[in-house]
Design a protein around this motif. Sequence first.
Motif, PDB file in Angstrom:
ATOM      1  N   ILE A  25      83.067  60.494  27.026  1.00  0.00           N
ATOM      2  CA  ILE A  25      83.409  59.443  26.327  1.00  0.00           C
ATOM      3  C   ILE A  25      82.090  58.827  25.496  1.00  0.00           C
ATOM      4  CG2 ILE A  25      83.548  56.789  26.731  1.00  0.00           C
ATOM      5  CD1 ILE A  25      85.269  57.324  29.351  1.00  0.00           C
ATOM      6  N   GLN A  29      82.394  58.628  21.604  1.00  0.00           N
ATOM      7  CA  GLN A  29      82.203  57.251  20.709  1.00  0.00           C
ATOM      8  C   GLN A  29      81.210  57.686  19.792  1.00  0.00           C
ATOM      9  OE1 GLN A  29      81.423  54.738  24.354  1.00  0.00           O
ATOM     10  NE2 GLN A  29      83.332  53.731  23.922  1.00  0.00           N
ATOM     11  N   GLN A  76      90.203  60.290  17.655  1.00  0.00           N
ATOM     12  CA  GLN A  76      89.111  60.018  18.393  1.00  0.00           C
ATOM     13  C   GLN A  76      89.293  58.646  19.314  1.00  0.00           C
ATOM     14  OE1 GLN A  76      87.302  62.537  18.457  1.00  0.00           O
ATOM     15  NE2 GLN A  76      85.247  62.007  19.551  1.00  0.00           N
ATOM     16  N   GLU A  77      89.600  57.759  18.828  1.00  0.00           N
ATOM     17  CA  GLU A  77      89.910  56.468  19.408  1.00  0.00           C
ATOM     18  C   GLU A  77      91.065  56.846  20.735  1.00  0.00           C
ATOM     19  OE1 GLU A  77      91.344  53.667  16.141  1.00  0.00           O
ATOM     20  OE2 GLU A  77      89.167  53.098  16.029  1.00  0.00           O
ATOM     21  N   LYS A  78      92.041  57.450  20.296  1.00  0.00           N
ATOM     22  CA  LYS A  78      93.100  57.883  21.192  1.00  0.00           C
ATOM     23  C   LYS A  78      92.509  58.775  22.406  1.00  0.00           C
ATOM     24  CE  LYS A  78      97.552  60.194  22.098  1.00  0.00           C
ATOM     25  NZ  LYS A  78      97.275  60.595  23.440  1.00  0.00           N
ATOM     26  N   ILE A  80      89.491  58.647  23.383  1.00  0.00           N
ATOM     27  CA  ILE A  80      88.622  57.736  24.263  1.00  0.00           C
ATOM     28  C   ILE A  80      89.501  57.155  25.165  1.00  0.00           C
ATOM     29  CG2 ILE A  80      87.078  55.713  24.183  1.00  0.00           C
ATOM     30  CD1 ILE A  80      85.885  56.865  21.516  1.00  0.00           C
ATOM     31  N   ARG A  81      90.624  56.570  24.674  1.00  0.00           N
ATOM     32  CA  ARG A  81      91.633  55.571  25.456  1.00  0.00           C
ATOM     33  C   ARG A  81      91.845  56.490  26.533  1.00  0.00           C
ATOM     34  NH1 ARG A  81      94.385  53.756  21.333  1.00  0.00           N
ATOM     35  NH2 ARG A  81      96.018  55.457  21.578  1.00  0.00           N
ATOM     36  N   ASP A  82      92.302  57.666  26.501  1.00  0.00           N
ATOM     37  CA  ASP A  82      92.881  58.673  27.391  1.00  0.00           C
ATOM     38  C   ASP A  82      91.704  58.827  28.366  1.00  0.00           C
ATOM     39  OD1 ASP A  82      95.102  58.799  25.991  1.00  0.00           O
ATOM     40  OD2 ASP A  82      94.854  60.979  25.112  1.00  0.00           O
ATOM     41  N   LYS A  84      89.299  56.830  29.298  1.00  0.00           N
ATOM     42  CA  LYS A  84      89.179  55.476  30.012  1.00  0.00           C
ATOM     43  C   LYS A  84      90.155  55.587  30.883  1.00  0.00           C
ATOM     44  CE  LYS A  84      86.215  53.154  26.708  1.00  0.00           C
ATOM     45  NZ  LYS A  84      86.062  52.179  25.865  1.00  0.00           N
ATOM     46  N   ASN A  85      91.360  55.794  30.589  1.00  0.00           N
ATOM     47  CA  ASN A  85      92.759  55.817  31.588  1.00  0.00           C
ATOM     48  C   ASN A  85      92.313  56.868  32.674  1.00  0.00           C
ATOM     49  OD1 ASN A  85      93.974  53.985  30.085  1.00  0.00           O
ATOM     50  ND2 ASN A  85      95.302  55.502  29.068  1.00  0.00           N
ATOM     51  N   HIS A 115      91.129  64.461  30.701  1.00  0.00           N
ATOM     52  CA  HIS A 115      92.364  63.219  30.822  1.00  0.00           C
ATOM     53  C   HIS A 115      93.835  63.896  30.873  1.00  0.00           C
ATOM     54  CE1 HIS A 115      91.921  65.173  26.603  1.00  0.00           C
ATOM     55  NE2 HIS A 115      92.966  64.752  26.461  1.00  0.00           N
TER      56      HIS A 115
END
Length: 127
Positions: A25, A29, A76-78, A80-82, A84-85, A115
Amino acid sequence: MSTEVKERYSDAELAEFKALIKQKIEKAQEQLEIYQNAYKNDGNNGTDDTSPTFKAFEEGSETMSKEANSQLAIRQEKFIRDLKNALMRIENKTYGVCRVTGKLIAKERLKLVPHATLSIEAKNMQR
C-alpha cells in the motif's frame, strides 16, 4: 500427522500477509502521487518561442500523457482499495479464503497477488 484441511491461515501467517500488504500500500500510494502530480502538473516547457507546429504537437502529446497518467492513477487507486479490502479480510480472519470454492488460496499466489480473492482453481473456472 492429521490430514485435516486448514480452513484459514493462522494468526502468525495473517500477520505476515498484513505486513506485506501494508508495504505494498505504501509503495502504491507513492506511485499514485507520482501519477497524480504528472497529470495535474501542466508546467510550461518553454515552447512559447518555438514554431507553432511543434507547439501544437507538444500540446497534443501533453494531453495524451495527462490522459495516460490519469488512467494509471485510476488503476492505482483501485489497487490500493483492493489492498485495503484485503487488510479488512485479515482483520475478519477471512483472508486467503477463495470466495468461490471456500478453499484456502495458495500462499505463493497470495505473496504475488496479495489482494486475490479467488484461487487458481476458481479463476480457471471463469474462463
